[in-house]
Design a protein around this motif. Structure first.
Motif, short mmCIF file in Angstrom:
data_model
loop_
_atom_site.label_atom_id
_atom_site.label_comp_id
_atom_site.label_asym_id
_atom_site.label_seq_id
_atom_site.Cartn_x
_atom_site.Cartn_y
_atom_site.Cartn_z
N TYR A 241 48.28 35.05 51.42
CA TYR A 241 48.54 35.57 50.08
C TYR A 241 48.81 34.47 49.05
O TYR A 241 48.37 34.56 47.91
CB TYR A 241 49.71 36.56 50.13
CG TYR A 241 49.79 37.40 48.88
CD1 TYR A 241 48.79 38.33 48.60
CD2 TYR A 241 50.83 37.27 47.99
CE1 TYR A 241 48.84 39.11 47.45
CE2 TYR A 241 50.89 38.04 46.84
CZ TYR A 241 49.89 38.96 46.58
OH TYR A 241 49.94 39.70 45.45
N LYS A 242 49.54 33.41 49.46
CA LYS A 242 49.78 32.30 48.53
C LYS A 242 48.46 31.66 48.12
O LYS A 242 48.25 31.31 46.96
CB LYS A 242 50.70 31.26 49.17
CG LYS A 242 52.15 31.69 49.31
CD LYS A 242 53.03 30.49 49.67
CE LYS A 242 54.45 30.95 50.01
NZ LYS A 242 54.60 31.26 51.44
N ASP A 243 47.57 31.47 49.11
CA ASP A 243 46.24 30.89 48.83
C ASP A 243 45.46 31.79 47.88
O ASP A 243 44.76 31.32 46.98
CB ASP A 243 45.46 30.69 50.13
CG ASP A 243 46.19 29.80 51.11
OD1 ASP A 243 46.57 28.68 50.71
OD2 ASP A 243 46.40 30.22 52.25
N TYR A 244 45.58 33.10 48.09
CA TYR A 244 44.90 34.07 47.22
C TYR A 244 45.35 33.90 45.77
O TYR A 244 44.53 33.88 44.85
CB TYR A 244 45.18 35.49 47.73
CG TYR A 244 45.07 36.58 46.70
CD1 TYR A 244 43.83 37.05 46.28
CD2 TYR A 244 46.22 37.13 46.12
CE1 TYR A 244 43.72 38.05 45.32
CE2 TYR A 244 46.12 38.12 45.16
CZ TYR A 244 44.87 38.59 44.77
OH TYR A 244 44.78 39.56 43.81
N LEU A 245 46.68 33.76 45.57
CA LEU A 245 47.20 33.62 44.21
C LEU A 245 46.66 32.36 43.53
O LEU A 245 46.28 32.38 42.36
CB LEU A 245 48.73 33.57 44.23
CG LEU A 245 49.45 34.87 44.61
CD1 LEU A 245 50.94 34.63 44.71
CD2 LEU A 245 49.15 35.99 43.63
#
Length: 652
Positions: A241-245
């Motif tokens: 999720y952090k990578d997605y952001l």
């Protein structure tokens, strides 16, 4: 290696486009999270993968040897089935493979050159390795314990609640380990400890997984890839999720840059339209049409980019709400409070004060007393012993039953019961009802819909929107993020961060708790209640460390109580002996030799689980090689332990 390959699939219900020319590939070992606003097509996409729903067009190629299974929202079980039987029914094939493998081992012991038997045993070994199915009984016991199903082990599964039945279905599926597992909101009805156990299993057993979830820590911990479905399109992101952001932020920056280039191009084309089109009108009809399309794109882009930026900013914004400096008044006070339900102690000797602007998350395992404590604050339940004081103020309450909604009324009437088209918000602002509900992702045509026809997620959004039109000093919420998609959770977080009163809420959503709460009330079981100012994720990490140390201490204590091995199994020789030169040499060299053999065994097992490798070398040859090396390994280990026993005797 792709095991699912989807090309240009489309799906439409009436005039609503769900998916349009979508491509998707799944490889072995990938854990793909499917995210997006509710109603955008996440569940439809999953049903297309299982074959429950057909795509209108496009191609779906699935490896024929691959089994795809999905956890149903409401699993179905045979009548009269116990919880344990319901789990074991998922494991029939694995248990049969275990029995056949054991039977073959006996046959091979008598006929060890029979290549057909060896081939079949090797095939079964690979199958059981892939599903990690060598110790199923112990695994069943652990999953019953971790999912809090042990006390229901021999109870009829049909008598369990919906959430407990989902846990039974999930338990069977993760033990079965299908080639591709599909999970739709697997963390619903799980407390944080169950979620951590689920995360551990999915990672340790290397599942190939496609899942829908709004739990952002779960997304970040589990996903190797994320796909976002929006307006019929699918956008792919690598990582959690952090990578997605981060990637989404870069995507918005790229869109802004492209938009600026588009604007420059539009200016050039506008000059051409004014000065050059008259003389060449027929020849340049296509260029003229492109110009009009360019104008449309330039008009649409800012709204689209701004919407994406707003949603991203909502998610990324850390808690830094500006507090109005007021003298904080006391709202609730508990002093040496005790509370028991039946024979179960929920709260023992707990003292606390809750002040104006406190933001408190109540956390802990299911059934520990979290929702019960909310009832104490709401004065729906009295404590058994101790003191409870409450100030004079208004309470806003949000629960999963949406008590405030009237299902027979339209949304418009719900917000404007006395007519008109404006709503007064709890911060004093006045807004047009459509403008306000737009913030909660409702289009204008919804205003005339009756509340009763909305989905569960839509009702939750309406209840939240209605809640923030009321004036109150304290907001009490029980699992507010359940059934909400991530964009709606972001909106909820934004409203809560600007809320000027006190907030007390129960939640298992670690990300939500970390972002909103300044203080934790932690139910630890058996009536123990702890107050903490840590972030919830940090507390859980510390708790893991403490449990690990406690386990080590227990093991050390058990080892201290055990009598020495030599005194229990071997009679001490009357006369001490010395190691020979060869024994001393073996004792020094054997650890390295054993380590090398362990590495060889590991490499051979990896080859046996790789069809390309074992087909190239020959499965019978590799099996014999493994047998010889394992025999050598056992002999060397036995020799080393024998010498070590002699050394213990000499030292004794």
């Amino acid at each position: 290696m792709a095991i699912i390959d989807i090309q240009k699939i489309s799906k439409q219900y009436d005039i609503k486009v769900i998916l349009k020319d979508v491509d998707f590939t799944l490889e072995v070992g990938q854990r793909v999270a499917v995210i997006g606003q509710n109603g955008q097509g996440k569940s439809t996409f999953m049903k297309i993968l299982t074959g429950e729903t057909e795509a209108d067009s496009g191609e779906i190629a699935v490896d024929k040897s691959v089994k795809i299974e999905m956890l149903e929202q409401q699993p179905k079980f045979k009548a009269g089935t116990t919880v344990r039987e319901a789990i074991e029914e998922q494991l029939v094939e694995l248990k049969a493979a275990q029995r056949e493998y054991d039977a073959l081992a006996l046959q091979i012991a008598e006929d060890y050159e029979n290549e057909e038997l060896l081939q079949r045993q090797s095939t079964l070994s690979i199958f059981l390795d892939h599903h990690n199915a060598w110790d199923l009984d112990n695994k069943i016991q652990r999953v019953l314990q971790e999912f809090m199903l042990k006390e229901y082990e021999y109870k009829d599964v049909s008598l369990l609640s919906g959430g407990e039945q989902r846990r039974v279905g999930l338990a069977g599926l993760i033990l079965k380990k299908p080639d591709v597992l599909l999970l739709d909101e697997p963390t619903n009805h799980l407390d944080v400890y169950m979620v951590e156990f689920l995360e551990e299993i999915l990672l340790k057993e290397k599942f190939t997984l496609i899942f829908i979830s709004h739990d952002r820590y779960f997304l970040d911990n589990i996903a190797t890839n994320i796909v976002e479905i929006e307006n019929g399109t699918m956008t792919k992101f690598k990582g959690g999720y952090k990578d997605y952001l981060l990637q989404k932020e870069q995507m918005i920056l790229n869109m802004q840059r492209d938009h600026e280039n588009l604007v420059r191009k539009l200016r050039d084309e506008a000059w051409w339209m004014q000065h050059g089109v008259t003389a060449r009108r027929k020849r340049n009809e296509l260029r003229k049409n492109n110009y009009f399309q360019l104008k449309e794109d330039v008009k649409k882009n800012p709204g689209k980019i701004n919407k994406m930026k707003l949603e991203l900013d909502r998610e990324k914004k850390a808690f830094n709400g500006s507090e109005i400096v007021n003298k904080k008044k006391m709202l609730f006070e508990l002093d040496n409070a005790y509370l028991t339900l039946g024979d179960k102690p929920l709260i023992k000797d707990f003292t606390t004060r809750i002040l104006q602007k406190d933001t408190i998350a109540i956390v802990g395992p299911n059934g520990s007393g979290k929702s019960t404590m909310l009832k104490v604050f709401l004065e729906r339940l009295k404590i058994d012993k101790g003191s409870f004081k409450k100030g004079d103020f208004k309470i806003g309450y949000f629960d999963q039953h949406r008590e405030m909604l009237d299902e027979n009324q339209t949304i418009m009437h719900q917000f404007c019961p006395n007519g008109g088209d404006r709503v007064e918000l709890n911060d004093g602002r006045s807004m047009h009802v459509f403008g306000y509900l737009k913030n909660f992702l409702f289009p204008k045509e919804y205003l005339d819909k009756k509340v009763g026809v909305l989905s569960g997620g839509e009702k939750n959004r309406i209840a939240l929107a209605l809640l923030f039109t009321k004036r109150f000093d304290v907001l009490i919420m029980d699992e507010p993020t359940n059934d909400l998609d991530i964009p709606t959770i972001n909106i909820l977080e934004e409203y809560l961060q600007s809320f000027q009163g006190a907030l007390i809420f129960v939640s298992h959503d670690r990300y939500f708790v970390d972002k909103i709460a300044k203080k934790l009330f932690i139910f630890k079981g058996d009536g123990l209640l702890e107050e903490s100012f840590q972030k919830y994720s940090e507390y859980l990490e510390d708790e893991k460390d403490v449990k690990y140390v406690e386990q080590m201490e227990k093991e050390e204590l058990l080892n201290q109580k055990k009598p020495a091995f030599i005194h229990t199994t071997v009679e001490a020789p009357k006369k001490k002996i010395k190691l020979t030169y060869q024994q001393q040499k073996d004792y020094e060299n054997l650890p390295d030799e054993i380590e090398k053999l362990e590495l060889e065994i590991k490499n051979i097992n990896e080859c046996l689980s790789n069809p390309k490798c074992y087909e190239e070398k020959g499965i019978v040859t590799i099996s014999k090689e493994l047998e010889n090396i394992t025999k050598m390994y056992d002999e060397k280990v036995e020799r080393y332990l024998e010498i070590e026993e002699m050394i213990i005797t000499l030292q004794g």
